[in-house]
Design a protein around this motif. Structure first.
Motif, mmCIF file in Angstrom:
data_model
loop_
_atom_site.group_PDB
_atom_site.id
_atom_site.type_symbol
_atom_site.label_atom_id
_atom_site.label_comp_id
_atom_site.label_asym_id
_atom_site.label_seq_id
_atom_site.Cartn_x
_atom_site.Cartn_y
_atom_site.Cartn_z
ATOM 1 N N GLY A 8 -4.245 -6.511 6.010
ATOM 2 C CA GLY A 8 -4.262 -5.546 7.096
ATOM 3 C C GLY A 8 -5.602 -4.844 7.159
ATOM 4 N N ALA A 9 -5.581 -3.598 7.594
ATOM 5 C CA ALA A 9 -6.801 -2.821 7.749
ATOM 6 C C ALA A 9 -6.716 -1.542 6.924
ATOM 7 C CB ALA A 9 -7.009 -2.467 9.222
ATOM 8 N N ALA A 10 -7.866 -0.972 6.620
ATOM 9 C CA ALA A 10 -7.877 0.270 5.855
ATOM 10 C C ALA A 10 -7.205 1.397 6.638
ATOM 11 C CB ALA A 10 -9.312 0.652 5.495
ATOM 12 N N ALA A 11 -7.483 1.472 7.926
ATOM 13 C CA ALA A 11 -6.904 2.537 8.743
ATOM 14 C C ALA A 11 -6.624 2.008 10.144
ATOM 15 C CB ALA A 11 -7.840 3.729 8.821
ATOM 16 N N PRO A 16 0.834 -4.429 13.875
ATOM 17 C CA PRO A 16 0.143 -5.590 13.281
ATOM 18 C C PRO A 16 0.072 -6.743 14.278
ATOM 19 C CG PRO A 16 1.819 -4.726 11.799
ATOM 20 C CD PRO A 16 2.029 -4.045 13.120
ATOM 21 N N SER A 17 -0.976 -7.521 14.160
ATOM 22 C CA SER A 17 -1.117 -8.681 15.029
ATOM 23 C C SER A 17 -0.158 -9.786 14.584
ATOM 24 C CB SER A 17 -2.554 -9.207 14.990
ATOM 25 O OG SER A 17 -2.837 -9.768 13.723
ATOM 26 N N ARG A 18 0.235 -10.605 15.533
ATOM 27 C CA ARG A 18 1.083 -11.745 15.186
ATOM 28 C C ARG A 18 0.354 -12.717 14.278
ATOM 29 N NH1 ARG A 18 4.046 -13.323 20.939
ATOM 30 N NH2 ARG A 18 5.167 -11.336 21.220
ATOM 31 N N VAL A 44 8.472 -13.095 4.910
ATOM 32 C CA VAL A 44 7.209 -12.427 5.206
ATOM 33 C C VAL A 44 7.533 -11.074 5.833
ATOM 34 C CG1 VAL A 44 5.010 -12.531 6.423
ATOM 35 C CG2 VAL A 44 6.072 -14.644 5.594
ATOM 36 N N LEU A 45 6.975 -10.012 5.268
ATOM 37 C CA LEU A 45 7.246 -8.669 5.760
ATOM 38 C C LEU A 45 6.411 -8.375 7.010
ATOM 39 C CD1 LEU A 45 8.498 -5.844 5.419
ATOM 40 C CD2 LEU A 45 6.623 -5.296 3.854
ATOM 41 N N ARG A 46 7.047 -7.786 8.002
ATOM 42 C CA ARG A 46 6.339 -7.294 9.183
ATOM 43 C C ARG A 46 6.157 -5.784 9.018
ATOM 44 N NH1 ARG A 46 6.494 -10.884 13.686
ATOM 45 N NH2 ARG A 46 7.900 -12.661 13.378
ATOM 46 N N TYR A 47 4.916 -5.343 8.873
ATOM 47 C CA TYR A 47 4.637 -3.922 8.706
ATOM 48 C C TYR A 47 4.907 -3.153 9.997
ATOM 49 C CZ TYR A 47 1.732 -5.519 4.725
ATOM 50 O OH TYR A 47 1.263 -6.104 3.586
ATOM 51 N N ARG A 48 5.116 -1.866 9.834
ATOM 52 C CA ARG A 48 5.202 -0.991 11.024
ATOM 53 C C ARG A 48 3.827 -0.803 11.646
ATOM 54 N NH1 ARG A 48 7.257 4.231 8.357
ATOM 55 N NH2 ARG A 48 6.055 3.284 6.656
ATOM 56 N N TRP A 49 2.809 -0.620 10.800
ATOM 57 C CA TRP A 49 1.458 -0.353 11.264
ATOM 58 C C TRP A 49 0.493 -1.334 10.620
ATOM 59 C CZ3 TRP A 49 2.773 2.683 14.941
ATOM 60 C CH2 TRP A 49 3.728 3.690 14.752
ATOM 61 N N ARG A 50 -0.636 -1.517 11.244
ATOM 62 C CA ARG A 50 -1.631 -2.465 10.757
ATOM 63 C C ARG A 50 -2.390 -1.940 9.540
ATOM 64 N NH1 ARG A 50 -5.476 -5.212 15.189
ATOM 65 N NH2 ARG A 50 -3.383 -5.500 16.030
ATOM 66 N N GLY A 51 -2.499 -0.597 9.398
ATOM 67 C CA GLY A 51 -3.367 -0.017 8.385
ATOM 68 C C GLY A 51 -2.660 0.537 7.162
ATOM 69 N N TRP A 52 -3.482 0.738 6.115
ATOM 70 C CA TRP A 52 -3.022 1.414 4.897
ATOM 71 C C TRP A 52 -2.855 2.910 5.177
ATOM 72 C CZ3 TRP A 52 -1.722 -0.371 0.057
ATOM 73 C CH2 TRP A 52 -1.616 0.599 -0.965
ATOM 74 N N ASN A 53 -3.843 3.464 5.856
ATOM 75 C CA ASN A 53 -3.791 4.837 6.345
ATOM 76 C C ASN A 53 -3.763 5.888 5.225
ATOM 77 O OD1 ASN A 53 -3.852 3.872 9.000
ATOM 78 N ND2 ASN A 53 -1.633 3.564 8.990
ATOM 79 N N ALA A 54 -4.785 5.795 4.386
ATOM 80 C CA ALA A 54 -5.065 6.792 3.349
ATOM 81 C C ALA A 54 -3.821 7.104 2.518
ATOM 82 C CB ALA A 54 -5.664 8.034 3.992
ATOM 83 N N ALA A 55 -3.537 8.383 2.353
ATOM 84 C CA ALA A 55 -2.444 8.792 1.466
ATOM 85 C C ALA A 55 -1.074 8.366 1.979
ATOM 86 C CB ALA A 55 -2.478 10.304 1.260
ATOM 87 N N ALA A 82 4.446 -10.572 -3.369
ATOM 88 C CA ALA A 82 3.217 -11.366 -3.313
ATOM 89 C C ALA A 82 2.419 -10.930 -2.091
ATOM 90 C CB ALA A 82 3.541 -12.854 -3.238
ATOM 91 N N GLY A 83 1.209 -10.441 -2.310
ATOM 92 C CA GLY A 83 0.432 -9.939 -1.197
ATOM 93 C C GLY A 83 -1.006 -10.398 -1.230
ATOM 94 N N HIS A 84 -1.626 -10.403 -0.053
ATOM 95 C CA HIS A 84 -3.027 -10.810 0.086
ATOM 96 C C HIS A 84 -3.829 -9.659 0.675
ATOM 97 C CE1 HIS A 84 -6.428 -12.787 2.343
ATOM 98 N NE2 HIS A 84 -6.615 -13.249 1.123
ATOM 99 N N GLY A 85 -5.001 -9.368 0.097
ATOM 100 C CA GLY A 85 -5.846 -8.308 0.611
ATOM 101 C C GLY A 85 -5.155 -6.958 0.493
ATOM 102 N N MET A 86 -4.993 -6.275 1.626
ATOM 103 C CA MET A 86 -4.267 -5.007 1.625
ATOM 104 C C MET A 86 -2.852 -5.191 1.099
ATOM 105 S SD MET A 86 -3.366 -2.476 4.822
ATOM 106 C CE MET A 86 -1.954 -3.485 5.316
ATOM 107 N N GLY A 87 -2.253 -6.345 1.425
ATOM 108 C CA GLY A 87 -0.918 -6.641 0.929
ATOM 109 C C GLY A 87 -0.879 -6.787 -0.578
#
Length: 225
Positions: A8-11, A16-18, A44-55, A82-87
């Protein structure tokens, strides 16, 4: 059960994109095939948001929700996050959930300068942990995952880390070896099967040897033969 956590993205508070979900499907199918004879399920988990979003660490919350859903739907089954990158970071962070037996972090994204305190590792105690990182990763720093692995190993001896030499963030150049390594780890950690010799050696070796284990070319072929 394997729960795959996409990158995903830091913020970002966009959906999330398909593409991020679809990118995990070949890996999910490969793991499902590898564990088909033992009843392995992969989601495969579908996140609510694309970012980690700090705290807020939204992917960690989502991973915890997904682990709760696994218990609700399947009962008391062991889970590999099992996760990749942010995951990968989310998988490591969410390891304290009671159903989690193991964690596989591929090229985990980690902060270079922790704002308040170092990335936690106490939640990894009692879990089997495998970190995999390409040495030429230009998106997430492999040295940061090594430092995290060093700290995790002190708290939990069942921690190891493999380096994929000359590979980048997506781990495409040695994809077959990475998939074979992941499948071996999942089967060993969820079904109490013996690990392949390199994985067993990495888990048993003292730092830094077991945390800089090179992933040998042909790993998957060696297992098939």
């Amino acid at each position: 059960m394997v729960l795959l956590l996409p990158d995903g993205a830091a913020a970002s508070r966009r959906r999330p994109s398909r593409l991020s979900y679809a990118a995990q499907l070949p890996f999910a199918r490969a793991l499902a095939r590898a564990g088909a004879g033992e009843g392995l399920a992969v989601h495969v988990l579908r996140y609510r948001w694309r970012g980690w979003n700090a705290a807020d660490a939204h992917p960690v919350e989502d991973a915890g929700w997904a682990a709760d859903e696994v218990q609700r739907r399947y009962g008391d089954v062991p889970v590999c996050l099992a996760g990749h990158g942010m995951g990968g970071r989310a998988a490591l962070r969410a390891a304290g959930h009671g159903s989690v037996a193991s964690v596989l972090a591929l090229a985990p994204w980690l902060p270079s300068r922790p704002v308040d305190e170092p990335e936690p590792v106490e939640q990894l105690v009692g879990r089997q942990v495998l970190i995999v990182h390409g040495t030429d990763d230009e998106h997430t720093d492999p040295e940061l995952s090594f430092r995290l692995a060093e700290r995790a190993k002190k708290a939990n001896r069942d921690t190891c880390r493999f380096e994929v030499h000359s590979d980048g963030h997506a781990l495409r150049q040695h994809r077959s070896e990475v998939v074979a390594l992941a499948a071996d780890f999942v089967r060993g950690s969820l079904f109490a099967r013996s690990y392949a010799r390199p994985v067993a050696d990495a888990l048993a070796a003292p730092p830094p040897l077991g945390l800089r284990m090179p992933l040998a070319a042909g790993f998957g072929r060696a297992l098939r033969h």
